[in-house]
Design a protein around this motif. Structure first.
Motif, mmCIF file in Angstrom:
data_model
loop_
_atom_site.group_PDB
_atom_site.id
_atom_site.type_symbol
_atom_site.label_atom_id
_atom_site.label_comp_id
_atom_site.label_asym_id
_atom_site.label_seq_id
_atom_site.Cartn_x
_atom_site.Cartn_y
_atom_site.Cartn_z
ATOM 1 N N PRO A 150 -14.968 -10.407 -1.359
ATOM 2 C CA PRO A 150 -14.164 -11.064 -0.327
ATOM 3 C C PRO A 150 -14.171 -10.298 0.989
ATOM 4 O O PRO A 150 -14.498 -9.120 1.050
ATOM 5 N N VAL A 151 -13.780 -11.025 2.040
ATOM 6 C CA VAL A 151 -13.618 -10.426 3.359
ATOM 7 C C VAL A 151 -12.217 -10.785 3.853
ATOM 8 O O VAL A 151 -11.790 -11.934 3.744
ATOM 9 N N ALA A 207 -4.900 -8.149 -10.029
ATOM 10 C CA ALA A 207 -4.577 -9.424 -9.386
ATOM 11 C C ALA A 207 -5.674 -9.816 -8.400
ATOM 12 O O ALA A 207 -6.079 -10.984 -8.344
ATOM 13 N N ILE A 208 -6.156 -8.861 -7.636
ATOM 14 C CA ILE A 208 -7.232 -9.142 -6.676
ATOM 15 C C ILE A 208 -8.469 -9.643 -7.416
ATOM 16 O O ILE A 208 -9.122 -10.595 -6.978
ATOM 17 N N ALA A 255 -12.145 -16.452 -0.732
ATOM 18 C CA ALA A 255 -13.383 -15.811 -0.295
ATOM 19 C C ALA A 255 -13.170 -15.042 1.007
ATOM 20 O O ALA A 255 -13.663 -13.929 1.179
ATOM 21 N N ARG A 256 -12.446 -15.675 1.917
ATOM 22 C CA ARG A 256 -12.139 -15.037 3.204
ATOM 23 C C ARG A 256 -10.671 -15.276 3.519
ATOM 24 O O ARG A 256 -10.166 -16.377 3.330
ATOM 25 N N LEU A 257 -10.002 -14.215 3.988
ATOM 26 C CA LEU A 257 -8.567 -14.266 4.286
ATOM 27 C C LEU A 257 -8.344 -13.753 5.697
ATOM 28 O O LEU A 257 -8.780 -12.651 6.038
ATOM 29 N N TRP A 258 -7.673 -14.575 6.510
ATOM 30 C CA TRP A 258 -7.298 -14.181 7.860
ATOM 31 C C TRP A 258 -5.802 -13.897 7.867
ATOM 32 O O TRP A 258 -5.007 -14.749 7.476
ATOM 33 N N VAL A 259 -5.410 -12.698 8.310
ATOM 34 C CA VAL A 259 -4.003 -12.333 8.452
ATOM 35 C C VAL A 259 -3.649 -12.523 9.918
ATOM 36 O O VAL A 259 -4.177 -11.823 10.793
ATOM 37 N N LEU A 260 -2.783 -13.498 10.179
ATOM 38 C CA LEU A 260 -2.411 -13.844 11.549
ATOM 39 C C LEU A 260 -0.962 -13.451 11.795
ATOM 40 O O LEU A 260 -0.061 -13.937 11.080
ATOM 41 N N TYR A 290 -9.792 -10.540 7.285
ATOM 42 C CA TYR A 290 -9.781 -10.323 8.725
ATOM 43 C C TYR A 290 -8.359 -10.006 9.156
ATOM 44 O O TYR A 290 -7.493 -10.858 9.104
ATOM 45 N N GLU A 291 -8.140 -8.765 9.561
ATOM 46 C CA GLU A 291 -6.862 -8.354 10.127
ATOM 47 C C GLU A 291 -6.997 -8.384 11.645
ATOM 48 O O GLU A 291 -8.116 -8.401 12.162
ATOM 49 N N PRO A 292 -5.875 -8.358 12.375
ATOM 50 C CA PRO A 292 -5.984 -8.394 13.834
ATOM 51 C C PRO A 292 -6.851 -7.273 14.414
ATOM 52 O O PRO A 292 -7.539 -7.476 15.407
ATOM 53 N N SER A 293 -6.846 -6.109 13.781
ATOM 54 C CA SER A 293 -7.558 -4.964 14.358
ATOM 55 C C SER A 293 -8.834 -4.566 13.621
ATOM 56 O O SER A 293 -9.544 -3.678 14.086
ATOM 57 N N LYS A 294 -9.133 -5.211 12.480
ATOM 58 C CA LYS A 294 -10.343 -4.813 11.745
ATOM 59 C C LYS A 294 -10.721 -5.858 10.709
ATOM 60 O O LYS A 294 -9.947 -6.747 10.373
ATOM 61 N N VAL A 295 -11.930 -5.680 10.186
ATOM 62 C CA VAL A 295 -12.444 -6.514 9.107
ATOM 63 C C VAL A 295 -12.542 -5.631 7.871
ATOM 64 O O VAL A 295 -13.042 -4.507 7.928
ATOM 65 N N VAL A 296 -12.020 -6.138 6.749
ATOM 66 C CA VAL A 296 -11.969 -5.378 5.496
ATOM 67 C C VAL A 296 -12.886 -6.087 4.496
ATOM 68 O O VAL A 296 -12.736 -7.280 4.255
ATOM 69 N N ASN A 297 -13.811 -5.339 3.915
ATOM 70 C CA ASN A 297 -14.779 -5.910 2.989
ATOM 71 C C ASN A 297 -14.578 -5.395 1.574
ATOM 72 O O ASN A 297 -14.520 -4.178 1.360
ATOM 73 N N GLY A 298 -14.464 -6.308 0.618
ATOM 74 C CA GLY A 298 -14.421 -5.945 -0.785
ATOM 75 C C GLY A 298 -13.026 -5.844 -1.369
ATOM 76 O O GLY A 298 -12.036 -5.643 -0.665
ATOM 77 N N ARG A 299 -12.983 -6.008 -2.694
ATOM 78 C CA ARG A 299 -11.711 -6.005 -3.415
ATOM 79 C C ARG A 299 -10.982 -4.673 -3.317
ATOM 80 O O ARG A 299 -9.781 -4.625 -3.100
ATOM 81 N N GLU A 300 -11.706 -3.575 -3.542
ATOM 82 C CA GLU A 300 -11.053 -2.251 -3.521
ATOM 83 C C GLU A 300 -10.471 -1.947 -2.147
ATOM 84 O O GLU A 300 -9.374 -1.406 -2.036
#
Length: 128
Positions: free
Chosen positions: A43-44, A34-35, A117-122, A46-56
């Protein structure tokens, strides 16, 4: 990828697919498939506590989250997503069942060529 009549991506479809097929999916193979469909190649998130890079890495975060909160925990959209000009937002709630809400928040996403492309989790502040 689904688009609306204006050539804009179908924000509601794609952000709901991300919630259901990625963040509610317990099977790692299906989640990664699905990803691959929903997100751009690099993709990147953005979680409140970190940045996550890549599909895996996004798949690993989603899997760990589901494992941490138990077998019935799931995310549910609050209303249809809204968006324009390549940016969309979906409000959601999550908890162990449909009657118990443990957390609420929003996913805000930048879309490129009809994919995230970029996802922010708020996360919303705790009630009280």
């Amino acid at each position: 990828m689904p688009t609306q009549g204006s050539g804009e991506p179908d924000y509601d479809h794609l952000l709901r697919a991300n919630l259901e097929r990625v963040f509610n999916e317990r099977d790692a193979v299906r989640r990664l498939a699905a990803i691959d469909e929903i997100f751009v190649d690099d993709p990147v998130m953005y979680e409140p506590s970190k940045v996550v890079n890549g599909r895996e890495a996004i798949s690993e975060i989603a899997g760990a989250l589901l494992e941490q909160f138990g077998p019935t925990f799931r995310f549910t959209p609050n209303a249809p997503a809204v968006g324009h000009h390549g940016f969309g937002v979906l409000r959601w709630r999550a908890g162990p069942d449909e009657h118990t809400v443990a957390v609420t928040g929003s996913d805000a996403a930048e879309f490129v060529d009809g994919r995230i492309a970029r996802l922010w989790v708020l996360l919303d502040p705790p009630a009280g």
